[in-house]
Design an enzyme around this catalytic site. Structure first.
Site, PDB file in Angstrom:
ATOM      1  N   ARG A 173      16.851  38.263  -7.144  1.00 47.50           N
ATOM      2  CA  ARG A 173      15.742  37.696  -7.910  1.00 47.50           C
ATOM      3  C   ARG A 173      16.112  36.385  -8.612  1.00 47.50           C
ATOM      4  O   ARG A 173      15.259  35.498  -8.773  1.00 47.50           O
ATOM      5  CB  ARG A 173      15.278  38.730  -8.943  1.00 47.50           C
ATOM      6  CG  ARG A 173      14.063  38.297  -9.723  1.00 47.50           C
ATOM      7  CD  ARG A 173      13.432  39.363 -10.599  1.00 47.50           C
ATOM      8  NE  ARG A 173      14.255  40.478 -10.973  1.00 47.50           N
ATOM      9  CZ  ARG A 173      14.400  40.899 -12.235  1.00 47.50           C
ATOM     10  NH1 ARG A 173      13.810  40.254 -13.221  1.00 47.50           N
ATOM     11  NH2 ARG A 173      15.126  41.966 -12.507  1.00 47.50           N
ATOM     12  N   ASN A 214      57.578  11.874 -18.477  1.00 46.30           N
ATOM     13  CA  ASN A 214      57.973  10.502 -18.182  1.00 46.30           C
ATOM     14  C   ASN A 214      58.367   9.744 -19.462  1.00 46.30           C
ATOM     15  O   ASN A 214      57.917   8.633 -19.708  1.00 46.30           O
ATOM     16  CB  ASN A 214      56.822   9.806 -17.456  1.00 46.30           C
ATOM     17  CG  ASN A 214      57.231   8.632 -16.607  1.00 46.30           C
ATOM     18  OD1 ASN A 214      56.603   7.580 -16.682  1.00 46.30           O
ATOM     19  ND2 ASN A 214      58.240   8.770 -15.786  1.00 46.30           N
ATOM     20  N   TYR A 269      54.815  -5.434 -13.039  1.00 44.60           N
ATOM     21  CA  TYR A 269      55.297  -4.060 -13.091  1.00 44.60           C
ATOM     22  C   TYR A 269      55.628  -3.530 -11.687  1.00 44.60           C
ATOM     23  O   TYR A 269      54.829  -3.654 -10.755  1.00 44.60           O
ATOM     24  CB  TYR A 269      54.249  -3.144 -13.732  1.00 44.60           C
ATOM     25  CG  TYR A 269      54.584  -1.681 -13.587  1.00 44.60           C
ATOM     26  CD1 TYR A 269      55.622  -1.122 -14.324  1.00 44.60           C
ATOM     27  CD2 TYR A 269      53.910  -0.879 -12.672  1.00 44.60           C
ATOM     28  CE1 TYR A 269      55.969   0.212 -14.170  1.00 44.60           C
ATOM     29  CE2 TYR A 269      54.251   0.458 -12.503  1.00 44.60           C
ATOM     30  CZ  TYR A 269      55.281   1.000 -13.259  1.00 44.60           C
ATOM     31  OH  TYR A 269      55.620   2.303 -13.094  1.00 44.60           O
ATOM     32  N   GLY A 277      57.710   3.216 -14.599  1.00 47.03           N
ATOM     33  CA  GLY A 277      57.387   4.085 -15.710  1.00 47.03           C
ATOM     34  C   GLY A 277      57.978   3.563 -17.007  1.00 47.03           C
ATOM     35  O   GLY A 277      57.905   2.363 -17.305  1.00 47.03           O
ATOM     36  N   ASN A 325      55.830   8.069 -21.627  1.00 48.56           N
ATOM     37  CA  ASN A 325      55.017   6.998 -21.047  1.00 48.56           C
ATOM     38  C   ASN A 325      53.697   7.617 -20.575  1.00 48.56           C
ATOM     39  O   ASN A 325      52.613   7.109 -20.890  1.00 48.56           O
ATOM     40  CB  ASN A 325      55.769   6.355 -19.887  1.00 48.56           C
ATOM     41  CG  ASN A 325      54.905   5.410 -19.080  1.00 48.56           C
ATOM     42  OD1 ASN A 325      54.307   4.491 -19.626  1.00 48.56           O
ATOM     43  ND2 ASN A 325      54.827   5.634 -17.764  1.00 48.56           N
ATOM     44  N   GLN A 326      53.791   8.714 -19.869  1.00 46.52           N
ATOM     45  CA  GLN A 326      52.602   9.476 -19.487  1.00 46.52           C
ATOM     46  C   GLN A 326      52.425  10.598 -20.516  1.00 46.52           C
ATOM     47  O   GLN A 326      52.733  11.757 -20.271  1.00 46.52           O
ATOM     48  CB  GLN A 326      52.770  10.041 -18.073  1.00 46.52           C
ATOM     49  CG  GLN A 326      52.919   8.970 -17.009  1.00 46.52           C
ATOM     50  CD  GLN A 326      53.017   9.549 -15.605  1.00 46.52           C
ATOM     51  OE1 GLN A 326      52.485  10.604 -15.310  1.00 46.52           O
ATOM     52  NE2 GLN A 326      53.716   8.830 -14.726  1.00 46.52           N
TER      53      GLN A 326
END
Length: 487
Positions: free
Chosen positions: A263, A391, A39, A46, A394-395
């Protein structure tokens, strides 16, 4: 090391690391020669992975950084970018990225100078790594686009020459290996958690100083009380505040129970300590991991494609840090409000003014603190759940870890300003007749503030004083860490 690298640092890469990197690169070349599809090296990027990449390896590198140079927004601070380069260097030196051996010495040489690539803030979705920001890093190292040298922005080629650096030559896998990791996310989160940890101790310090100035009874920090609560970090926070308040003498004129902003501080800051501890663990894992794709394992003869670049762990951790930071900011703003209110501060003048009406003391400082806290609250919306498909799907799920980490870093800076504001007010309280702390540790802190910040008499601009006080508090916190106030 992430903070130290804002200035030039000397780094040495171990010989065995260089051998691993070289062996991995040779393995990559062998796989390519054998016709194995890899890749981004032999393919498009992508969703365009189904198409062949450019035949010429150098041209393929140009294509990576070229099409990803689409960032927008203001530049990231140079020290954040330099921390990012250090993080990427550490990942690449592990020897599973296939990068050319000559890239690592180039990154080392850059970190030995004041050079920093100019990187726009907006562009990364924190999936497939910080592609767009790291593309700008790669371009600047090649002498393209812009860079900073000693804080001055200029053409990257000029900055390289002035720094005595040689433009980086990328080939084959190199460009994708440089950009395909969550190094900006991890670096920004690392810087944020270090800043917030320091401010966490500052919050304990200022709470103790406030309680001493007001003459509060320190019973809210009692061992048996916090033991019964059952949370270890709350016990630790109370223990540190007891160290600051050792020797204090209550006035006996305060209410039986102080407001929660005094406190309940061990419970609040203890919970923050638990969050910081978790975030540190996640960030350290990320810094020591390899967020790359694909990865190469010569010892197994394997090229593995996967998703280590998916920055979800740090995204969740950074959002948790942001929420915790805002609550510490809420505490500081409420403590400031308590200190300027004559109905609750033991009778000190309103706004800590020397002559109310003629003078206005810290009135402007409080207004700015209110604005800061409001901005922090708006910014605390988690980024890690804002997934948007992109994308070509893809994403299709993304973590937005980069936005989460940069947001946490921004909020850490805002918290410092709130603490600086409270410190200026504590110093002014001493000027208009507030009680001198009876604890030696608190008195010493106040004296250093008095030495640094002039009394507000008459009124004057206080913006620089707030920033100076914030810097001093960081210094004192670091000193306290060395002295054992911090684990």
């Amino acid at each position: 090391m992430l903070e130290r690298v804002s200035d030039p640092v000397e780094i040495r890469i171990a010989d065995d690391a260089l051998k691993r990197v070289d062996a991995c690169h040779v393995f990559l070349l062998d796989r390519i020669a054998a016709g194995v599809d890899i890749y981004g090296t032999t393919t498009g990027f992508g969703p365009l992975v189904v198409f062949s990449g450019r035949r010429d390896a150098a041209d393929q590198c140009n294509n990576v950084v070229g099409h990803l140079s689409a960032g927008q927004g203001e530049d990231l601070p140079p020290h954040v970018v330099r921390a990012t380069v250090l993080t990427r260097l550490w990942s690449l030196a592990r020897g599973h990225s296939g990068i050319s051996p000559g890239v690592l010495p180039a990154l080392v040489a850059m970190l030995g100078t004041q050079f920093a690539p100019a990187v726009p803030r907006v562009g990364s979705v924190g999936a497939s790594g910080d592609l767009i920001p790291l593309a700008y890093v790669a371009r600047a190292l090649r002498g393209e686009n812009s860079a900073y040298l000693s804080g001055i922005r200029m053409p990257a080629g000029d900055a390289l020459r002035s720094a005595g650096l040689t433009p980086l030559v990328l080939d084959g896998r190199d460009a994708l290996a440089l950009v395909n990791g969550t190094s900006l996310t991890a670096a920004a989160a690392g810087l944020a958690v270090m800043s917030v940890r320091r401010s966490h101790l500052v919050a304990m310090m200022l709470t103790a100083l406030l309680a001493d100035v007001l003459g509060s009874d320190p019973g809210f920090l009692a061992d048996e009380l916090l033991d019964a609560f059952g949370h270890s970090q709350a016990r630790a926070a109370a223990g540190r505040m007891r160290q600051f308040l050792d020797g204090t003498a209550p006035t006996g004129t305060r209410p039986l129970q102080e407001p929660y902003s005094i406190r309940c501080t061990p419970q609040l800051l203890g919970a923050v300590g638990t969050s910081i501890e978790h975030v540190e663990h996640v960030v350290v894992d990320d810094l020591n991991g390899i967020s790359d794709n694909p990865m190469f394992f010569p010892e197994k003869g394997a090229v593995v494609h996967g998703g280590n670049f998916f920055g979800q762990p740090v995204a969740f951790a950074a959002d948790l840090l942001s929420v915790s930071t805002v609550q510490v900011g809420n505490l500081a703003e409420r403590q400031l409000d308590l200190l300027v209110d004559p109905h609750r501060n033991g009778g000190l003048n309103p706004m800590l003014a020397t002559k109310p009406g003629e003078q206005h003391g810290v009135q402007g400082v409080q207004l700015a603190a209110t604005a800061i806290v409001a901005a922090m609250r708006r910014a605390a919306v988690p980024a890690s759940m804002q997934s948007l498909p992109t994308n070509l799907h893809n994403q299709d799920v993304v973590p937005f870890g980069t936005q989460a980490a940069l947001n946490a870093l921004d909020l850490a800076g805002s918290l410092r300003l709130l603490h600086g504001s409270l410190a200026v007010a504590l110093r002014q309280a001493a000027h208009i007749g507030g009680r001198r702390p009876t604890s030696p540790a608190c008195a010493a802190i106040l004296d250093r503030l008095i030495d640094l910040v002039p009394a507000i008499d008459p009124d004057r601009p206080l913006d620089a004083d707030v920033r100076s006080a914030a810097d001093l508090l960081d210094t004192i916190a670091d000193e306290c860490t060395d002295l054992g106030y911090q684990r």
